[in-house]
Design a protein around this motif. Structure first.
Motif, PDB file in Angstrom:
ATOM      1  N   PHE A 185      -0.689   0.849  -3.876  1.00 48.92           N
ATOM      2  CA  PHE A 185      -1.603   1.893  -4.340  1.00 48.92           C
ATOM      3  C   PHE A 185      -1.801   1.812  -5.849  1.00 48.92           C
ATOM      4  N   ILE A 186      -0.796   1.308  -6.552  1.00 51.34           N
ATOM      5  CA  ILE A 186      -0.848   1.219  -8.011  1.00 51.34           C
ATOM      6  C   ILE A 186      -2.057   0.433  -8.498  1.00 51.34           C
ATOM      7  N   ILE A 187      -2.538  -0.509  -7.681  1.00 52.14           N
ATOM      8  CA  ILE A 187      -3.720  -1.301  -8.033  1.00 52.14           C
ATOM      9  C   ILE A 187      -4.792  -1.146  -6.954  1.00 52.14           C
ATOM     10  N   GLU A 188      -4.793   0.031  -6.329  1.00 47.17           N
ATOM     11  CA  GLU A 188      -5.790   0.366  -5.319  1.00 47.17           C
ATOM     12  C   GLU A 188      -5.784  -0.601  -4.140  1.00 47.17           C
ATOM     13  N   GLY A 189      -4.645  -1.234  -3.906  1.00 45.71           N
ATOM     14  CA  GLY A 189      -4.532  -2.155  -2.783  1.00 45.71           C
ATOM     15  C   GLY A 189      -5.321  -3.432  -2.946  1.00 45.71           C
ATOM     16  N   SER A 190      -5.780  -3.726  -4.159  1.00 41.01           N
ATOM     17  CA  SER A 190      -6.663  -4.882  -4.375  1.00 41.01           C
ATOM     18  C   SER A 190      -5.982  -6.200  -4.057  1.00 41.01           C
ATOM     19  N   PHE A 191      -4.692  -6.313  -4.369  1.00 41.97           N
ATOM     20  CA  PHE A 191      -3.944  -7.530  -4.083  1.00 41.97           C
ATOM     21  C   PHE A 191      -2.461  -7.187  -4.117  1.00 41.97           C
TER      22      PHE A 191
END
Length: 382
Positions: free
Chosen positions: A252-258
């Motif tokens: 979640f910290i990076i919006e699930g991007s990678f």
């Protein structure tokens, strides 16, 4: 020479070059209250195994250095106290990172979380909050140190980049939201609700009520099926915001991007490398206990398909609506995890063989294309 005002700088230069003996000589000439001397003295104490004395030195140094300011560029945003610090990282951030690792090694987990938050190490603090502390320990800490009215939690701060610590208001909002999702993953809806940002409380209420209705054996099967299907849609499309883990597996910290490097994995590997402050067996045990279920990337999607499965179990065979539920839910994972999706395909062709969707699935030997417009699905969750 008995005292040199800048001896701490010369000591740092010697330490940087790896000359520990010369470092100690310069430190003996440095003022006792020099923050850099206290910090470097802690490093030498750790090298000699005097962990308790080192902790006190680091605490003194942390009090003398200001807390980390707002990150100036992307390099600082992602820096971790378990990795080599960037050359221009503020000393206040670095010393608090080292103190946090020292607290972890001494099993002082709450203290570790507190100092990492104070140093702006959000990634590392999230690891401690989510994987090391028990839910009860985390809740007690948040209630004591980060009450909503205490540090000005503000939901608008969530619009800022999720990885960059920007002061106590941002930290307050973030740590409370992390706790909310952790409690929700345990099904503690009422406890979790007050820690959510206001914008997500209504969706949490709808989700929890849907699960309760789906599990109510006194209700007709049709109503229970609709409730479980509603919960499935919410978990699939809003699961990150309601249930997602801050660090692995959802990120979640990076919006699930990678995916990023697992802190828990890095800590365990460091233990085998015999560092000065290794991960303890207790820390490793805790990280294994406090994992998302299932511990897979976007774990809430698996939660969603379990809700959908329970909905389909309550629905009649050879119904177009049953076929649609099985087809849509299976399609949520057909690309990411075809083995898991396969049971939905098999259920579809076995139970809904006489439906249009079921016949098409049997012909294709997989899921046919069906209408999965998100807005239309969301109409069922209002």
């Amino acid at each position: 020479v008995d005292l040199v005002r800048e001896a701490d700088r010369f000591a740092w230069a010697a330490y940087y070059l790896g000359d520990i003996e010369l470092t100690a000589k310069w430190l003996r000439l440095a003022p006792d209250d020099a923050p850099m001397a206290q910090w470097l003295g802690a490093k030498l104490l750790l090298r000699s195994g005097k962990v308790g004395d080192a902790a006190e030195k680091l605490r003194q140094a942390a009090r003398r250095f200001p807390a980390a300011p707002r990150a100036k560029d992307e390099r600082q945003q992602f820096s971790s106290c378990y990795e080599s610090s960037w050359p221009d990282e503020p000393p206040g951030k670095s010393v608090r990172g080292e103190l946090g690792v020292l607290y972890l090694a001494r099993r002082q987990y709450v203290e570790a979380l507190d100092v990492l938050l104070g140093g702006g190490h959000w990634l590392d603090a999230a690891y401690v909050a989510e994987r090391v502390l028990t839910p009860q320990e985390l809740k007690a800490y948040v209630d004591r140190a980060w009450a909503a009215e205490k540090s000005g939690a503000d939901d608008r701060l969530l619009e800022w980049p999720r990885w960059e610590a920007k002061g106590p208001e941002w930290t307050n909002t973030k740590i409370r939201y992390l706790l909310a999702r952790r409690l929700a993953r345990l099904g503690k809806w009422e406890e979790a609700r007050e820690y959510y940002p206001a914008q997500w409380r209504e969706r949490l209420d709808i989700y929890s009520r849907s699960l309760a209705a789906g599990s109510d054996v006194d209700l007709p099967k049709s109503e229970r099926a609709k409730a479980f299907w509603k919960a499935a849609i919410i978990a699939r499309y809003e699961g990150m915001e309601l249930l997602g883990t801050e660090v692995e597996p959802d990120w979640f910290i990076i919006e699930g991007s990678f995916s990023m490097r697992s802190t828990a994995g890095a800590r365990q590997r460091r233990e085998s490398e015999k560092p000065v402050l290794p991960s303890t067996s207790d820390e490793s045990r805790r990280t294994q206990q406090h994992v998302a279920v299932p511990n897979l990337r976007f774990h809430y999607r698996y939660t969603a398909i379990e809700h959908a499965w329970r909905a389909a179990e309550l629905m009649p065979d050879n119904s177009e609506e049953t076929a649609r539920v099985l087809c849509i839910a299976g399609s949520w994972l057909k690309a990411k995890d075809p083995n898991e999706a396969d049971r939905f395909y098999k259920e579809l062709v076995l139970r809904c063989r006489n439906t249009k969707i079921g016949q098409e699935a049997e012909k294709l030997r997989w899921f046919p294309q069906v209408e999965m417009n998100r807005e239309k699905l969301f109409e069922q969750t209002e």
